[in-house]
Design an enzyme around this catalytic site. Structure first.
Site, PDB file in Angstrom:
ATOM      1  N   ASP A  10       0.849  -1.205   0.000  1.00  0.00           N
ATOM      2  CA  ASP A  10       0.000   0.000   0.000  1.00  0.00           C
ATOM      3  C   ASP A  10       0.881   1.250   0.000  1.00  0.00           C
ATOM      4  O   ASP A  10       0.832   2.079   0.911  1.00  0.00           O
ATOM      5  CB  ASP A  10      -0.955   0.004   1.210  1.00  0.00           C
ATOM      6  CG  ASP A  10      -0.226   0.021   2.559  1.00  0.00           C
ATOM      7  OD1 ASP A  10      -0.836   0.504   3.547  1.00  0.00           O
ATOM      8  OD2 ASP A  10       0.941  -0.403   2.624  1.00  0.00           O
ATOM      9  N   ASP A  15       6.679   1.295   1.929  1.00  0.00           N
ATOM     10  CA  ASP A  15       6.421   0.276   0.888  1.00  0.00           C
ATOM     11  C   ASP A  15       7.265   0.576  -0.349  1.00  0.00           C
ATOM     12  O   ASP A  15       7.830  -0.328  -0.982  1.00  0.00           O
ATOM     13  CB  ASP A  15       4.959   0.299   0.455  1.00  0.00           C
ATOM     14  CG  ASP A  15       3.977   0.102   1.574  1.00  0.00           C
ATOM     15  OD1 ASP A  15       3.783   1.047   2.360  1.00  0.00           O
ATOM     16  OD2 ASP A  15       3.418  -0.992   1.681  1.00  0.00           O
ATOM     17  N   THR A 123       2.915  -6.019   2.750  1.00  0.00           N
ATOM     18  CA  THR A 123       3.386  -4.885   3.556  1.00  0.00           C
ATOM     19  C   THR A 123       2.277  -3.864   3.785  1.00  0.00           C
ATOM     20  O   THR A 123       2.545  -2.705   4.101  1.00  0.00           O
ATOM     21  CB  THR A 123       4.587  -4.187   2.885  1.00  0.00           C
ATOM     22  OG1 THR A 123       4.152  -3.659   1.609  1.00  0.00           O
ATOM     23  CG2 THR A 123       5.737  -5.150   2.669  1.00  0.00           C
ATOM     24  N   HIS A 236       9.555   0.316   8.186  1.00  0.00           N
ATOM     25  CA  HIS A 236       8.858  -0.936   8.460  1.00  0.00           C
ATOM     26  C   HIS A 236       8.974  -1.952   7.307  1.00  0.00           C
ATOM     27  O   HIS A 236       9.526  -3.022   7.462  1.00  0.00           O
ATOM     28  CB  HIS A 236       7.378  -0.642   8.725  1.00  0.00           C
ATOM     29  CG  HIS A 236       7.142   0.394   9.779  1.00  0.00           C
ATOM     30  ND1 HIS A 236       7.363   0.184  11.124  1.00  0.00           N
ATOM     31  CD2 HIS A 236       6.710   1.676   9.674  1.00  0.00           C
ATOM     32  CE1 HIS A 236       7.071   1.276  11.808  1.00  0.00           C
ATOM     33  NE2 HIS A 236       6.675   2.199  10.959  1.00  0.00           N
TER      34      HIS A 236
HETATM   35  O1  RIB Z   1       2.470   0.099  10.752  1.00  0.00           O
HETATM   36  C1  RIB Z   1       3.331   0.297   9.664  1.00  0.00           C
HETATM   37  C2  RIB Z   1       2.740  -0.270   8.423  1.00  0.00           C
HETATM   38  O2  RIB Z   1       1.529   0.405   8.104  1.00  0.00           O
HETATM   39  C3  RIB Z   1       3.641  -0.060   7.192  1.00  0.00           C
HETATM   40  O3  RIB Z   1       3.427  -1.105   6.287  1.00  0.00           O
HETATM   41  C4  RIB Z   1       3.141   1.227   6.625  1.00  0.00           C
HETATM   42  O4  RIB Z   1       3.419   1.349   5.222  1.00  0.00           O
HETATM   43  C5  RIB Z   1       1.667   1.088   6.852  1.00  0.00           C
HETATM   44  O5  RIB Z   1       1.137   0.272   5.804  1.00  0.00           O
HETATM   45 CA    CA Z   2       2.771  -0.545   4.050  1.00  0.00          CA
END
Ligand code: RIB
Ligand code: CA
Length: 308
Positions: A10, A15, A123, A236
């Protein structure tokens, strides 16, 4: 021996960096990218995925997926990623478009043609993955390495991490699927931060590094306010990809994960049953606990600079 993967994402700044890392890594075969509503609407996350793959010069099919969670109302994260979902750098309108196939059908076709030898790397919210499991039960991936959840604190709420919070029913279906699941949660990704100095090193690392630094410039705005105690912005999603590239980077421990599908404060919480309190269950995931942050940032910088 390369690992064939599909990233279900997303984009979203982190990402986007995960997509760049995957495109730059010879250990992976990026078979395709599927998109889902999460950080922004699926129209925006799909456009952003196309932009990033063109930046990387990666000829990879993109298939758009779910526009809404299975049950809950959609709730985007414009406060983190902006109205476009990828605010910051000016990226050209992509010359390519998403393929004329839904993400779920695309994933199922790729899994079947690989006889199951394919790893899914979600993700974002797990809506597409849950739909795949429900609609195409014979198209089971070998493994799911997902960014989401947490043993400790959440980030969308004190209890829950955003990807799981956004679609808890989907997450529960994934964790109860019996497929090998690796959970790269906030406990790891909050340690996978990139400092301002490391951002400057990326800025000097070529065309893609410069755009990545510009993504981080915008992404840091919210994270500086929200995480004043961190020495940088937590990246992340790239951790999930980095783990597939080099399993040595992340320390894992098996556990049983139970997803809270309630409607109150616990919504989306990943309850990690370390001590088998729910003694009827064996572990259903490998949970990330720690990361070699220096090695992670070196890998990221080296790979992104290889894209020119
Ligand atoms: O909590 C972090 C996640 O949430 C990551 O994947 C960020 O891109 C959002 O999708
Ligand atoms: Ca994400």
């Amino acid at each position: 021996m390369t690992t064939p993967i599909i990233i279900d994402c997303d984009p979203g700044h982190d990402d986007a960096i995960a997509l760049l890392l995957a495109a730059a890594s010879p250990e992976l075969e990026l078979v395709g990218v599927t998109t889902v509503a999460g950080n922004q609407t699926v129209e925006k996350t799909t456009l952003n995925a196309l932009k990033i793959l063109e930046l990387a010069g990666a000829d990879v099919p993109v298939a758009a997926g779910a526009a809404d969670p299975l049950v809950r109302r959609r709730s985007v994260a414009a406060h983190v990623h902006g109205e476009s979902g990828l605010d910051g750098p000016e990226l050209p309108v992509p010359a390519t478009s998403a393929i004329d196939m839904h993400a779920v059908g695309f994933m199922a076709e790729r899994i079947r043609e690989r006889h199951g030898e394919l790893t899914l790397v979600p993700t974002g919210p797990l809506t597409n993955i849950a739909l795949l499991l429900a609609l195409e039960p014979d198209a089971r991936p070998k493994r799911i390495v997902l960014m989401g959840g947490s043993v400790g604190e959440g980030n969308r709420t004190p209890a829950a991490e955003f990807n799981i919070w956004a679609d808890p029913e989907a997450a529960r279906r994934v964790f109860e699927s019996g497929i090998e699941v690796t959970m790269i949660g906030l406990d790891v990704t909050h340690r996978a931060y990139v400092t301002p100095e490391e951002t400057e090193a990326l800025r000097a690392a070529g065309r893609v590094g410069r755009v990545t630094a510009e993504l981080l410039d915008f992404y840091a705005q919210w994270h500086r306010r929200s995480y004043p105690d961190l020495a940088g912005s937590p990246l992340h999603d790239p951790v999930a990809v980095a783990h597939v590239i080099d399993p040595r980077l992340v320390e894992l421990k098996p556990a049983y994960i139970e997803v809270d599908c309630g409607w109150e404060q616990g919504r989306g919480r990943t309850n990690v049953d370390w001590r088998r309190r729910l003694d009827s269950h064996d572990s259903n995931a490998a949970v990330g606990l720690d990361i070699d942050r220096g090695a992670f940032v070196r890998l990221l910088t080296e790979r992104l600079s290889s894209l020119g």
